[in-house]
Design a protein around this motif. Structure first.
Motif, PDB file in Angstrom:
ATOM      1  N   ILE A  81     -16.710-104.268  58.070  1.00  0.00           N
ATOM      2  CA  ILE A  81     -17.400-104.414  59.628  1.00  0.00           C
ATOM      3  C   ILE A  81     -17.523-102.783  59.870  1.00  0.00           C
ATOM      4  N   LEU A  82     -18.469-102.725  60.401  1.00  0.00           N
ATOM      5  CA  LEU A  82     -18.693-101.417  61.321  1.00  0.00           C
ATOM      6  C   LEU A  82     -18.405-100.915  62.459  1.00  0.00           C
ATOM      7  N   LEU A  83     -17.696 -99.448  62.914  1.00  0.00           N
ATOM      8  CA  LEU A  83     -17.630 -99.333  64.283  1.00  0.00           C
ATOM      9  C   LEU A  83     -18.242 -97.932  64.357  1.00  0.00           C
ATOM     10  N   GLY A  84     -19.418 -98.722  65.350  1.00  0.00           N
ATOM     11  CA  GLY A  84     -20.293 -97.883  65.766  1.00  0.00           C
ATOM     12  C   GLY A  84     -21.339 -97.841  64.804  1.00  0.00           C
ATOM     13  N   SER A  85     -23.439 -97.803  65.770  1.00  0.00           N
ATOM     14  CA  SER A  85     -24.364 -98.419  64.929  1.00  0.00           C
ATOM     15  C   SER A  85     -25.124 -97.344  65.119  1.00  0.00           C
ATOM     16  N   GLY A  86     -24.981 -95.890  65.187  1.00  0.00           N
ATOM     17  CA  GLY A  86     -25.758 -95.301  65.111  1.00  0.00           C
ATOM     18  C   GLY A  86     -26.807 -94.891  63.963  1.00  0.00           C
TER      19      GLY A  86
ATOM     20  N   LEU B 262     -30.942-107.742  57.594  1.00  0.00           N
ATOM     21  CA  LEU B 262     -30.389-107.027  58.637  1.00  0.00           C
ATOM     22  C   LEU B 262     -30.695-107.700  60.205  1.00  0.00           C
ATOM     23  N   LYS B 263     -31.268-108.353  59.869  1.00  0.00           N
ATOM     24  CA  LYS B 263     -31.395-109.346  61.553  1.00  0.00           C
ATOM     25  C   LYS B 263     -30.326-109.836  61.581  1.00  0.00           C
TER      26      LYS B 263
ATOM     27  N   LYS C 104     -28.069-105.601  70.076  1.00  0.00           N
ATOM     28  CA  LYS C 104     -29.818-106.290  68.890  1.00  0.00           C
ATOM     29  C   LYS C 104     -29.002-106.182  67.531  1.00  0.00           C
ATOM     30  N   SER C 105     -29.795-106.399  66.661  1.00  0.00           N
ATOM     31  CA  SER C 105     -29.799-106.444  65.313  1.00  0.00           C
ATOM     32  C   SER C 105     -29.554-105.359  64.253  1.00  0.00           C
ATOM     33  N   LEU C 106     -28.864-105.114  63.056  1.00  0.00           N
ATOM     34  CA  LEU C 106     -29.506-103.776  62.934  1.00  0.00           C
ATOM     35  C   LEU C 106     -30.688-103.654  61.809  1.00  0.00           C
ATOM     36  N   TYR C 107     -31.639-105.174  61.640  1.00  0.00           N
ATOM     37  CA  TYR C 107     -32.689-104.490  61.947  1.00  0.00           C
ATOM     38  C   TYR C 107     -33.408-103.413  63.077  1.00  0.00           C
ATOM     39  N   ASP C 108     -33.365-104.384  64.004  1.00  0.00           N
ATOM     40  CA  ASP C 108     -33.776-104.112  65.188  1.00  0.00           C
ATOM     41  C   ASP C 108     -33.701-102.323  65.065  1.00  0.00           C
ATOM     42  N   LEU C 109     -31.776-101.933  64.953  1.00  0.00           N
ATOM     43  CA  LEU C 109     -31.459-100.651  64.789  1.00  0.00           C
ATOM     44  C   LEU C 109     -32.207 -99.922  64.145  1.00  0.00           C
ATOM     45  N   GLY C 110     -32.744-100.143  62.509  1.00  0.00           N
ATOM     46  CA  GLY C 110     -33.493 -99.631  61.437  1.00  0.00           C
ATOM     47  C   GLY C 110     -34.858 -99.134  62.180  1.00  0.00           C
ATOM     48  N   ARG C 111     -35.466-100.878  62.799  1.00  0.00           N
ATOM     49  CA  ARG C 111     -37.281-100.437  62.734  1.00  0.00           C
ATOM     50  C   ARG C 111     -37.260 -98.879  63.902  1.00  0.00           C
ATOM     51  N   ASN C 112     -35.692 -99.094  65.186  1.00  0.00           N
ATOM     52  CA  ASN C 112     -35.998 -97.999  65.437  1.00  0.00           C
ATOM     53  C   ASN C 112     -36.359 -96.177  65.276  1.00  0.00           C
ATOM     54  N   ILE C 113     -35.422 -95.979  64.021  1.00  0.00           N
ATOM     55  CA  ILE C 113     -34.779 -95.263  63.192  1.00  0.00           C
ATOM     56  C   ILE C 113     -36.175 -95.314  62.460  1.00  0.00           C
ATOM     57  N   PHE C 114     -36.389 -95.749  61.934  1.00  0.00           N
ATOM     58  CA  PHE C 114     -37.636 -95.512  61.041  1.00  0.00           C
ATOM     59  C   PHE C 114     -38.782 -95.708  60.568  1.00  0.00           C
ATOM     60  N   GLY C 115     -38.946 -96.798  62.194  1.00  0.00           N
ATOM     61  CA  GLY C 115     -40.139 -96.771  62.563  1.00  0.00           C
ATOM     62  C   GLY C 115     -41.177 -97.745  61.529  1.00  0.00           C
ATOM     63  N   GLU C 116     -42.657 -98.020  61.876  1.00  0.00           N
ATOM     64  CA  GLU C 116     -42.548 -99.200  61.398  1.00  0.00           C
ATOM     65  C   GLU C 116     -43.141 -99.817  60.195  1.00  0.00           C
TER      66      GLU C 116
END
Ligand SMILES: NC(=O)c1ccc[n+]([C@@H]2O[C@H](COP(=O)([O-])OP(=O)(O)OC[C@H]3O[C@@H](n4cnc5c(N)ncnc54)[C@H](O)[C@@H]3O)[C@@H](O)[C@H]2O)c1
Length: 380
Positions: free
Chosen positions: A5-10, A82-83, A62-74
């Motif tokens: 489990i991850l506490l903090g999804s930054g 990760l969805k 949001k999903s970790l996939y969405d957060l990954g997209r935000n950081i790494f781009g399209e």
């Protein structure tokens, strides 16, 4: 399988999740994972992130996939697997105070005790082996006993990290499954006698405190180099400037003090004397992003009184450095659970952490700590 489990999804949490899934599909090699060249009972690919928590309203739901997209781009390969991990709401208790985002927290909806129970119930269903704490660095003190710790935590007079640590211990106690809490941030858990007693009595393990990733482990090894050659270190300067939210949070003096404490303990421990030093995260500059600027300067007296100096200038990707270590810490956490350990494991902390617990244990050079760790694992 190792359930985490991850506490903090930054940044760190998201880099870890994305990197793990990319390794699983063979898209990337396992560099940056210290023990990946050894055969451990669990493979990197065995790690499954079963849940992630946050309190930022832009992330919860949001999903970790969405957060990954935000950081790494399209254009980046963010694995679709990760969805299925949707960020859940954690306990806040002011851990994001002063930061420029809107937040939530279970304790805003339920009385604190009920909020904690709700979290423990979720964990009982999720069956984690390891819980990784990578939330924003917060101020926190040590407790002298378990009773003091529990009293302050249940009264709401403790930082979120301590509430999570308590919940992990309760989860282990109620299920009898055991769990390892990896405290990768400076807020004291493994260096906290009250919490350590709680972990020991609950059949839970804690690794901590504060992941040693960038300049700090390098400084530790350079100090050892000086000590072994009997060079007298006159001073040490080491600073970092970064542009991620971790550095923004560390512009707050209370949070920065936490980092300074975990980073500075090594000088006296390794040299045997407290050479004057300035070792701390120094500033926030947005355009640097996650790739921080690290500078180091050291001066020492050599044979016959001659003075030498060393300068290091580096740009280091901050979050991947910790994410790679967490891959091992998660596997080691599961090994500790399998061994039915409780309390903390110095051999793990000494290599992976800036301030290895338990309180007052020695901060040794990472090269030595690495050998000790291999020995603990039966690999050397
Ligand atoms: N190399 C490294 O990056 C490194 C090394 C050692 C330690 N750390 C520590 O790891 C932590 C995470 O670093 P980061 O770069 O990912 O920072 P970040 O700011 O990107 O992420 C932190 C996340 O935690 C969330 N959060 C804050 N309070 C919370 C709470 N009570 N419950 C759940 N979530 C909460 C924030 O909303 C944010 O999403 C920091 O404390 C940092 O000091 C990082």
């Amino acid at each position: 399988m190792v359930r985490a489990i991850l506490l903090g999804s930054g940044y760190v949490g998201t880099y870890l999740a994305v990197g793990l899934e990319r390794i699983k599909k063979g898209a990337v090699a396992k560099y940056g994972i210290p023990l990946s060249k050894y055969d451990l009972p669990y493979r990197v690919e065995d790690i499954e992130i079963v849940a992630a928590y946050d309190v930022d309203l832009e992330k919860v739901g949001k999903s970790l996939y969405d957060l990954g997209r935000n950081i790494f781009g399209e254009d980046y390969d963010v694995p679709e697997t990760l969805k299925k991990v949707v960020v859940r709401e954690g306990i806040n208790l002011g851990s994001t105070q002063g930061l420029p985002f809107r937040t939530t927290g279970l304790e805003k909806k339920y009385p604190l005790k009920e909020a904690i129970d709700k979290l423990i119930e979720e964990w009982i269903n999720l069956k984690p082996d390891v819980i990784v704490n990578v939330i924003t660095t917060e101020e926190g003190t040590a407790y002298s006993s378990k009773d003091e710790a529990v009293d302050k935590i249940l009264r709401g007079d403790a930082p979120a990290t301590h509430v999570y640590a308590y919940a992990a211990a309760e989860y282990a106690k109620r299920t009898g499954r055991g769990v390892t809490f990896v405290n990768a941030i400076p807020t004291p858990v493994a260096n906290n006698p009250g919490l350590l007693q709680l972990f020991e009595e609950s059949g839970a393990v804690v690794f901590g405190d504060d992941g040693a990733t960038g300049a700090t482990p390098l400084t530790a090894d350079l100090l050892e180099h000086m000590a072994e050659r009997n060079r007298f270190v006159e001073f040490v300067v080491q600073f970092n400037i970064g542009g991620n939210t971790d550095f923004l949070a560390l512009t707050d003096p209370g949070r920065n003090k936490m980092k300074e404490t975990t980073k500075s303990s090594m000088v006296k421990d390794i040299l045997g004397y407290d050479a004057p030093h300035y070792i701390r995260p120094t500033g926030y500059l947005e355009p640097l992003g996650d790739k921080k600027y690290v500078a180091m300067h050291m001066e020492w007296i050599s044979f016959n009184g001659f003075r030498d100096s060393l300068f290091i200038s580096a740009r280091i990707n901050d979050s991947p450095a910790l994410a790679g270590m967490l891959v091992d810490l998660i596997r080691l956490g599961k090994i500790a659970v399998d061994k039915k350990l409780s309390g903390t494991v110095y051999e793990v902390n000494a290599f992976f952490m800036k301030k290895p617990g338990p309180l007052n244990s020695k901060n040794i050079a990472k090269t030595h700590a690495y050998r000790q760790l291999l020995h603990w694992l039966g690999l050397a």
